[in-house]
Design an enzyme around this catalytic site. Structure first.
Site, PDB file in Angstrom:
ATOM      1  N   HIS A 152       1.912   4.276  -3.127  1.00 24.70           N
ATOM      2  CA  HIS A 152       1.845   5.739  -3.025  1.00 24.70           C
ATOM      3  C   HIS A 152       3.127   6.361  -3.578  1.00 24.70           C
ATOM      4  CE1 HIS A 152      -1.890   6.043  -0.912  1.00 24.70           C
ATOM      5  NE2 HIS A 152      -1.468   5.491   0.208  1.00 24.70           N
ATOM      6  N   HIS A 198       0.840  -1.201   0.000  1.00 25.74           N
ATOM      7  CA  HIS A 198       0.000   0.000   0.000  1.00 25.74           C
ATOM      8  C   HIS A 198       0.872   1.247   0.000  1.00 25.74           C
ATOM      9  CE1 HIS A 198      -3.616   2.387   1.314  1.00 25.74           C
ATOM     10  NE2 HIS A 198      -2.653   3.170   1.781  1.00 25.74           N
ATOM     11  N   GLU A 199       1.847   1.305   0.899  1.00 21.93           N
ATOM     12  CA  GLU A 199       2.697   2.491   1.002  1.00 21.93           C
ATOM     13  C   GLU A 199       3.605   2.650  -0.211  1.00 21.93           C
ATOM     14  OE1 GLU A 199       2.455   4.905   3.019  1.00 21.93           O
ATOM     15  OE2 GLU A 199       0.921   3.969   4.259  1.00 21.93           O
TER      16      GLU A 199
END
Length: 223
Positions: free
Chosen positions: A27, A23-24
């Site tokens: 980004h 997820h990170e």
């Protein structure tokens, strides 16, 4: 007891760490593609969990939840993104924010496909049971993280989306909520449910759609 705890940690905490790291990183990758190299320059585009571990959110909290039998949740250190370095700060910040939940949905789909293949093989045994349980939990975790992070309040990704689509004059005031991000998180996840289970807004708003989507993606033979 020890065996059950080890099984819980191995089949819940490990999938959770993988999900939040992806997820990170998503980004950071999105930001890099859209003009902001900050995450890449700071070595945060690595899939090595060590680079993303938040001692509380990635380790302590999930372990405590696993031991207590509560729903397991956590977070990683946010990947640094500098909106002013993006080519189109308002639009691209929305795209960077959506990259995290989007990655979680892709991972959930990947887990569902692997579960379908695993089920079709008909293989049995403790090893396959372990793999299958990890995939089931990985699917559920990713769907929950995707929907949870779309809550339209800071510090969630949904807060960045709202900020990006509001008129600039309103967005300027809305962005000031970000300084209360941790407080908002604590109130939503801990304080309100402790006062009254009916005030568990996350469980009531995110739980039903997350449960429905998870069940719809699990092979019927496993339901």
């Amino acid at each position: 007891m020890a065996d059950n705890l080890a099984w819980t940690i191995a089949t819940w905490v490990i999938p959770l760490v993988i999900a939040i790291v992806f997820h990170e990183v998503s980004h950071g990758l999105a930001a890099s593609w859209l003009g902001d190299p900050t995450a890449r320059q700071r070595g945060r585009l690595s899939f090595n969990p060590i680079h993303h571990v938040d001692p509380v959110g990635t380790l302590i909290l999930p372990m405590v939840l696993a031991v207590s039998g509560a729903p397991i949740f956590g977070w990683a250190k946010p990947v640094p993104v500098m909106a002013r370095r993006l080519r189109n700060p308002r639009l691209h910040m929305v795209m960077v924010a959506l990259a995290g939940p989007g990655m979680n949905l892709l991972l959930a789909l990947f887990a569902a496909i692997l579960l379908a293949v695993l089920t079709a093989t008909g293989v049995r045994g403790i090893g396959w049971a372990f793999v299958g349980q990890n995939l089931l939990n990985f699917l559920a975790i990713n769907i929950f993280l995707a929907l949870f992070n779309l809550i339209p309040l800071p510090p969630f990704d949904g807060g960045h989306v709202v900020e990006g689509i509001l008129p600039r004059s309103v967005a300027r005031y809305y962005s000031k909520l970000r300084r209360f991000g941790l407080l908002i998180l604590v109130i939503l996840l801990l304080v309100l449910p402790a006062i009254d289970p009916k005030l568990d807004l996350v469980g009531q708003l995110i739980g039903p759609p997350a449960g429905w989507l998870t069940r719809s993606m699990i092979p019927s033979a496993l339901q």
